[in-house]
Each structure stands twice: as C-alpha cells, then as structure tokens.
Design an enzyme around this catalytic site. Structure first.
Site, PDB file in Angstrom:
ATOM      1  N   GLU A   5       0.679  -1.391   0.028  1.00  0.00           N
ATOM      2  CA  GLU A   5       0.042  -0.103   0.098  1.00  0.00           C
ATOM      3  C   GLU A   5       0.830   1.297   0.027  1.00  0.00           C
ATOM      4  O   GLU A   5       0.401   2.367  -0.591  1.00  0.00           O
ATOM      5  CB  GLU A   5      -0.993  -0.036   1.272  1.00  0.00           C
ATOM      6  CG  GLU A   5      -2.163  -1.199   1.095  1.00  0.00           C
ATOM      7  CD  GLU A   5      -1.832  -2.201   1.364  1.00  0.00           C
ATOM      8  OE1 GLU A   5      -0.688  -2.571   1.930  1.00  0.00           O
ATOM      9  OE2 GLU A   5      -2.787  -3.276   1.723  1.00  0.00           O
ATOM     10  N   PHE A  31     -12.472  -7.000  12.610  1.00  0.00           N
ATOM     11  CA  PHE A  31     -11.513  -7.416  11.741  1.00  0.00           C
ATOM     12  C   PHE A  31     -10.955  -6.225  11.036  1.00  0.00           C
ATOM     13  O   PHE A  31     -11.779  -5.444  10.384  1.00  0.00           O
ATOM     14  CB  PHE A  31     -11.834  -8.745  11.190  1.00  0.00           C
ATOM     15  CG  PHE A  31     -10.729  -9.385  10.143  1.00  0.00           C
ATOM     16  CD1 PHE A  31      -9.439  -9.678  10.650  1.00  0.00           C
ATOM     17  CD2 PHE A  31     -11.118  -8.941   8.921  1.00  0.00           C
ATOM     18  CE1 PHE A  31      -8.643 -10.295  10.048  1.00  0.00           C
ATOM     19  CE2 PHE A  31     -10.029  -9.489   7.922  1.00  0.00           C
ATOM     20  CZ  PHE A  31      -8.658 -10.074   8.421  1.00  0.00           C
ATOM     21  N   GLN A  32      -9.640  -6.079  11.016  1.00  0.00           N
ATOM     22  CA  GLN A  32      -8.941  -5.090  10.120  1.00  0.00           C
ATOM     23  C   GLN A  32      -9.518  -3.665  10.321  1.00  0.00           C
ATOM     24  O   GLN A  32      -9.499  -2.872   9.560  1.00  0.00           O
ATOM     25  CB  GLN A  32      -8.960  -5.403   8.660  1.00  0.00           C
ATOM     26  CG  GLN A  32      -8.176  -6.701   8.278  1.00  0.00           C
ATOM     27  CD  GLN A  32      -8.092  -6.889   6.627  1.00  0.00           C
ATOM     28  OE1 GLN A  32      -8.643  -6.627   5.888  1.00  0.00           O
ATOM     29  NE2 GLN A  32      -6.982  -7.334   6.282  1.00  0.00           N
ATOM     30  N   MET A  71      25.038   5.850   2.685  1.00  0.00           N
ATOM     31  CA  MET A  71      24.902   7.145   3.444  1.00  0.00           C
ATOM     32  C   MET A  71      25.551   6.900   4.889  1.00  0.00           C
ATOM     33  O   MET A  71      26.308   7.607   5.744  1.00  0.00           O
ATOM     34  CB  MET A  71      23.849   7.937   3.492  1.00  0.00           C
ATOM     35  CG  MET A  71      23.884   9.312   4.027  1.00  0.00           C
ATOM     36  SD  MET A  71      25.025  10.365   3.116  1.00  0.00           S
ATOM     37  CE  MET A  71      23.969  11.346   1.996  1.00  0.00           C
ATOM     38  N   LYS A  96     -17.514   0.705   5.107  1.00  0.00           N
ATOM     39  CA  LYS A  96     -18.152  -0.297   3.930  1.00  0.00           C
ATOM     40  C   LYS A  96     -19.547  -0.117   3.889  1.00  0.00           C
ATOM     41  O   LYS A  96     -19.833   0.051   2.582  1.00  0.00           O
ATOM     42  CB  LYS A  96     -17.645  -1.687   4.521  1.00  0.00           C
ATOM     43  CG  LYS A  96     -18.179  -2.825   3.409  1.00  0.00           C
ATOM     44  CD  LYS A  96     -17.423  -4.309   3.591  1.00  0.00           C
ATOM     45  CE  LYS A  96     -17.734  -4.968   2.676  1.00  0.00           C
ATOM     46  NZ  LYS A  96     -17.110  -6.377   3.073  1.00  0.00           N
TER      47      LYS A  96
END
Lengths: 193, 586
Positions: free
Chosen positions: B52, B114-115, B483, B164
């Site tokens: 993502e 959930f999630q 670096m 949702k």
C-alpha cells in the site's frame, strides 16, 4: 519552552473558534502534544452558532513559541479564528466544585468563608458540603488553601474560559529576534580567500 | 427525483468529475464495494500495486510531475497503516494527494473489528486534513473539499476514510457547485507594500542571492523566477525540492545549497546581504546551524504558508502568497524601482560579487577523482544526465545516490524531479517512478536508487511488469547503506555497524524473476553502452552498477554545523576527529 530568543516564557490565554465537528479537539490538542508542549488548561463549548465551538487554551511559552502555535492553529482547516487574549484587556473565569469535610465545629467557618468568596453551597450532607465557585485562578487557589485544613475530599476545576473586554481584541505584534552577525562567528574569518 | 446509486459508484463518479484518470491501489475487504463498482466503470485506470505504501508514493509521483492531485485507494486496517509513510512523505514535501481508505462498517467502528484501525486518528498528524464519511450524502461534498484542500494553498495530502456500509448503501449524489470553507482561505496575493520593500532591497543589494524551494514548482512559477533572476542578475540556488525550478546550467545557477550543496552556493548564501527565499522553508538540511545562516542578510521570504515564515529563521520581509503571483508583482516592482536603467546592478559592488562567486566556483567546483577500474557514482550521474540530455523524469531513493543525483543531474525543466526531501523515505524511488510513468506513458522515467533503498520496495517490479510501466532503474550498488557508512566513517571513527548488504539479492536475477530486464556493469568503460541499452529497452530495466563502495558525498556539512564548515574532500584523521567532537547525530 523557551528557544533562548530573549523573550520570557509566560502564560498565554488563547481563544479559538472552530467548526463544531468530531476530531477537531484532537487536532488542536495534537498540535501541542506533537511538539511536546503541555496545555495547562483547555475548555470548549458551543457558541451562539451551534456549528461553531469556542476553545479557551492556556499554554505556557515565550513569544516565539506562541507565534508558532497560533500560526499552526490557523493552519488547521477546521479552525476559523485564533486570538491571543493575553495582552488584551480581558475577563478570565474558572469554575470549581469542591467537596469538603464539614465537621460540626467547622460548618460555620466553611459557610463564612464561602460567603466571602461568593461560593454557593450546592450539596449538603451531615458530613460534607459541595461548594461551587467561579473566579480568577488566584481567587480559586486562595479558597482552596483556606479549605484545605478542613479536609478537601474531591475537587474539580473546569479550566479557564476567557473573553475580551470591549468590542474587539487587538492583533498581537511579534518583535523580530536578533540573529548572530558574521563578526560573531570565528569560523568565517578568511572565508573569502 | 434524483436516481439513487451506491456510495461506491458515487465515489468513482466524484473522482471522475475531479478529473482523475488514474488510481493507484490495492483491494481488500472493506473497499470491495468500490472495487466491484470499478469493475465496469469507464474512464478510470487502476494500477494494482503490491504494497500500500507504494500506492501512496505512486500518487505522489503522479502529482509532482503533472501538477494534478494524485489518488490512491487502499483497504482498512493494515493497508491504511502501511499508507502512513507515504502520507507523511507527501505532507513533508507538500505534494497534493487524496488517499481513500476503507473502514469497517459504521456500526463496528471502535469495536476492534477485523482489520479495523483508527485511520483518521492515525493520519491526523500526517495529513493536511482528513475526513471520516458517516453519511452517503456527504460523499460528494467531502470529495470536493478534499481535492480543493489538497491542491490549494500549501498543497498536501488529504485522507478520506470510507466505511463499508457507506459504500454499499444507495443514496443520491450531492455535488456542490463550488467549495466554500469559512475557515480556509489561503492568501494568494502578497502584500503590495512588502513586495515594494523587497524590490527595493533587491535592487540596492550588493551581494544578493535567490534561494528557491519546491514551492516555485508547486505554483508553476519557474518562468517568473527565470525572468526575475535575469532581470536582476541575482544568482539562484535551489533546495533539493527546488531542483528544476531554475535551469541547472544557467550562468546564474549556483545549483543546490545546504548539507550536500555546492561550495559556491553555501558561501554565496553565507556572505549575502539580501537573501530572497521563494517557496522554501529553511529546512535544517539547508540552513545548517541557524545562527550562522546568512548572518549578514536581510531576509525576504515568499511563502503561501504563514506558519513557515520565521519558523526557523527570523525573516525581515515576510510575504505571504502564491509564489507565481508574488513573483509577477515583484518583477513589476523591481522594474519600477530600477527606473530606466540598472545602475545599482552594474555597480562596482555587484561586479565584485559576481567575481567573488566565480572565484568560489573555480576554486571548489563539484568534483570527484576519476578511476579507471572502479566506477565512481558521480560519473554514473553525469552519464545519465548527458545521455538523457537533462530531459528525463528522474526519481530517486534516499541516500548517497540521491545526493549525487541532485548534484550531477543537470535539470532543464521543472516537474521532472521526484525525491523524498523532507521525510527521507528509503524505498521511495520505484513506486514513485511507477506513478510518474503511469502519468506520462511513452516518456522516459529513470529511477536512480541505492541497493539499500531499492530493496525496500523492490516488490513493485511486479507492478512495473504487469501494468506496463517501463521504468528504468539504475542501482548505485555499493553493497551497503552508503550514507550510513559515510557518517560512520567521518563522524563515528570508522566504527562500521550494521551497514553491509553483501550482494544479496542478485539484482539481475531479481529483475528477470519479475519479468524485467537485468543488466550489470562493473567497469567504467561498460557504463555508457549499458545506459544506452537500458534507454533503448522498451521494458522495465534494472541496471545494476557496481560502484566504488568507499566513495562519499562531498561537499558535506556535518549535522548541526555551520554551512561554512563544509568538508570538501575525503577527510583527514584530523577533520574526522573534529567532526566527531561536534557531531549531533542524524
């Protein structure tokens, strides 16, 4: 909370008009916490327009910090107006509720003291009083000190609310801070060679 | 009566109305209604990423190079938390993106479903603004507001959390004609009095410098900048984000300033008597120790964000406004101030100033030592710059290669450079390059990356292959976190700790595993032909360039030091010891 720029840290009272939406309080509080600044008090409630809330924030800081804080507050999309009332002529009030032990030998004295401070007794039992009092910070502190010997069981303060006297608050001006000159920097010697 | 349709379809319709043509995303449970609506929705390209954060970076690349708002779409919970890095990255670099995340149904919010994650709570400090949609009727107005907020004022990321059930429920599309937010009114036109004051200072200055940041690119003010610089003959230095705002090879260009800026830029800024900061924010990587930054200068600061003014450096002439509009007004004011001629500009002081800068430039140009057997990374940048004629879209990861690219790639145009300036996000390169390529099909997009940085999002090679995004990645492979190694070498007494990446994976094989083309060079003589081959290949390519692993980025200002304290060449033991004493860490 000083950046060493010369101005002394002190208490500032900042009034903020915000959209009355969820999450706004967290945005405002987050601005302070994300920078490690502690808010001394914060109170919030609706204004005449139910879509707008007003917050009163008391925060400790020097001019530099407060300028940054107010600019960052302005930057929040839901913030409509920010004013620093500190140097304006303004009225500040706080409400405190105190449950104090009220033994028979102290009851009269507590009532006398309450009277002097224009506190109201809002609850009475055989053993306790609950006092309600509004005023400036110093007055509330003084009353609390006087009641301590009787035994304060519980105390709740609202945090300050503030409003400017007169028609409008003045804009604050921040003086520029002096910066180092080349001559102060030993390393610049010969930089042009 | 208006037709009712699902919230998901309303979202897509609103995006289309906002002019969106590409979405970068990854589906999941909470946003399935949106993906279902996308199945037969016309006019929106969806680019399926593999993680993502890549969707967010791709949207950044799209936004930075097109000037439009980039859009990404991910699901709830872990997807949204993955996106946070990209949001903070966009926030730090003022890149306009709108991020859509799925959320559990409204009745489950706060129930540890959930999630589920508190997406709005999490993104609040790393976005310009965010929204949780609680009613389908609000979808249109919120999406309009989101695009408006993201793209106006100081641009930035805006997040919309979409439960949702809101996506499923049928409702009417509400589409306001215009957006009006009483609490949000950016100031576009600078104060005329301040502009006049600035013009006078600039004309009268003996040692003026223009210090230009990404704001000039955001407001498309490069033409005005060029006109102002040429009119006043004031040299121009740009920040990392400002690269491309002014042609690198223009005679007035001092190139980049700051920690890894040029000697002449840092010295000119330090000695300036008038410094005009335009769309730049006095970042600590630019100023070094603030007390010694341009200590003699009257500072003029043009910025659309009032909170940027006098934040790090006290400014003498603040001008709040859009860079392009302010520069337009400033050009007129300067012309007026100069009257018919340009006496002060041709004066003795200015001539001395030009001579001084030329002397600094001659004494300490950007340079490195050539080696016949080991490939010097700077040489790679020069060859890429030459072979693409400064016209490619260039994206970088974060690290030494980023600084070498900034130093040695000679930009001709704005909006051709994407790099993670503020946050310094390793792994930024490939996904951002994908976004750029999706926005500019058929154009050359080069991702210059380090082996350490590239590894952080190398899974996106799959996206490049499957979505037909022929990004060319050049890995400056020094078998380690270069670096960090440089800092450990110079500041931490060569106590090398946790920096070795010993040739794993084999980048050529990895490229091939993902269906891309892999090339490798180990000798300087092989480099140019390999770059040419890469540029001629119509597929995603990884060019693994094995470089001298001991090479460091110079000049270098140790963190917390003054910009005049530049380390110009590989440091002696004495310099290292001095740096070790004054180090303040990253």
């Amino acid at each position: 909370m000083s950046n060493g720029n010369g101005s002394e840290p002190r208490k500032h009272t900042i009034a903020i008009l915000v959209e009355n939406k969820f999450g706004v309080l967290s945005r405002v509080a987050g601005l302070f916490s994300a920078r490690g600044y502690n808010i001394e008090s914060l109170s919030v409630g609706e204004t005449l327009d139910p879509a707008v809330s007003r917050m009163t924030i008391v925060v400790h800081g020097d001019e530099f910090v407060i300028e940054q804080v107010t600019k960052q507050l302005h930057k929040l999309i839901d913030v409509i107006k920010v004013s620093d009332l500190t140097d304006d002529n303004h009225v500040e009030r706080e409400l405190v509720l105190i449950r104090v032990n009220a033994e028979p030998q102290h009851r009269a004295e507590i009532l006398r003291t309450a009277d002097i401070f224009r506190a109201k007794v809002v609850d009475v039992t055989a053993a306790t009083f609950v006092l309600e009092v509004t005023g400036e910070e110093g007055k509330l502190d003084a009353l609390i000190e006087l009641l301590k010997p009787m035994g304060i069981q519980e105390l709740v303060r609202t945090g300050k609310v503030a409003i400017a006297r007169g028609p409008k608050a003045r804009a604050k001006k921040v003086e520029p801070v002096k910066r180092a000159r080349v001559s102060d920097d030993p390393r610049v010697v010969g930089f042009a060679d | 009566m208006a037709v009712k349709t699902s919230g998901a379809r309303i979202v897509l319709e609103c995006l289309k109305r906002e002019g969106v043509d590409t979405i970068f995303g990854l589906p999941g449970g909470a946003v399935l209604p949106l993906y279902d609506a996308l199945y037969d929705f016309e006019g929106l390209r969806h680019v399926l990423v593999r993680q993502e954060a890549a969707a967010g970076h791709a949207a950044e690349g799209y936004a930075r190079t097109t000037g439009k708002v980039g859009v990404c779409l991910v699901t709830s919970g872990p997807a949204a938390t993955n996106l946070v890095t990209a949001l903070q990255d966009a926030y730090m670099d003022s890149i306009p993106i709108v991020a859509l995340t799925g959320q559990v149904p409204t009745h489950l919010i706060g129930n540890d479903a959930f999630q589920e994650a508190d997406n709005c709570g999490i993104t609040r400090p790393c976005t310009k603004h965010n929204f949780l949609v609680k009613d389908g009727k609000d979808l249109g107005p919120i999406i309009r507001e989101a695009f408006h907020i993201a793209s106006t004022g100081r641009p930035g990321p805006v997040h919309i959390d979409l439960p949702k059930d809101i996506l499923v429920k049928e409702t009417e599309l509400v589409w306001p004609d215009k957006v009006q937010l009483r609490s949000y009114n950016p100031n576009y036109d600078g104060h005329p009095g301040q502009i006049k004051k600035a013009a006078r200072l600039m004309v009268q200055a003996h040692r003026p410098v223009l210090y230009v940041g990404g704001g000039v690119i955001s407001s498309d003010a490069h033409a005005e900048l060029l006109e102002l610089a040429e009119l006043t003959q004031i040299p121009v230095t740009t920040t990392l984000m400002g690269l491309g705002a002014f042609p690198s090879e223009h005679p007035l260009s001092l190139e980049m300033l700051g920690m890894h800026g040029t000697y002449y830029a840092n010295m000119a800024v330090h000695a300036s008597d008038v410094l005009v900061a335009i769309g730049a924010r006095f970042d600590d990587r630019v100023t070094g120790k603030v007390e010694f930054f341009a200590p003699e200068a009257e500072i003029i600061h043009i910025d659309i964000d009032p909170s940027s003014i006098s934040k790090n450096i006290q400014v003498h002439v603040p001008i709040v406004g859009d860079c392009r509009r302010v520069l337009r007004a400033l050009i007129d004011a300067v012309r007026e101030e100069m009257g018919g001629g340009v006496p002060s500009l041709a004066g003795e002081a200015r001539q001395q100033w030009r001579a001084q800068i030329a002397q600094w430039r001659e004494k300490q140009p950007l340079r490195y030592e050539w080696d016949d057997t080991l490939i010097k990374p700077q040489y790679v940048m020069q060859e890429i710059s030459n072979l693409t004629r400064g016209e490619a879209y260039v994206v970088t990861g974060v690290g030494q290669h980023q600084m070498w690219a900034a130093q040695y790639y000679k930009f001709k145009y704005p909006r051709r450079w994407c790099t993670s300036g503020g946050l310094g996000t390793m792994g930024y390169g490939l996904p951002t390059a994908m976004g750029v390529q999706a926005a500019h099909p058929g154009k050359l997009v080069v991702n210059i990356d380090g082996d350490g940085s590239f590894a952080m999002n190398s899974q996106e090679l799959a996206t490049c292959f499957t979505e037909n995004l022929p990004v060319k990645t050049v890995i400056i492979n020094n078998s380690g976190h270069g670096m960090v190694r440089q800092w450990q070498r110079i500041i931490y007494k060569e106590r090398y700790c946790a920096i070795d990446l010993p040739g794993i994976p084999d980048w050529v094989k990895l490229a091939e595993a993902y269906g891309c083309v892999g090339l490798r060079v180990t000798k300087p003589s092989e480099l140019a032909p390999a770059i040419e081959k890469m540029l001629a290949t119509p597929a995603p390519v990884i060019l693994d360039v094995c470089v001298d692993k001991d090479e460091c980025v110079f000049p270098m200002v140790p963190a917390g030091g003054a910009n005049t304290d530049m380390i110009l060449t590989p440091p002696t033991r004495e310099v290292r010891e001095k740096a070790a004493k004054s180090q303040t860490g990253f």
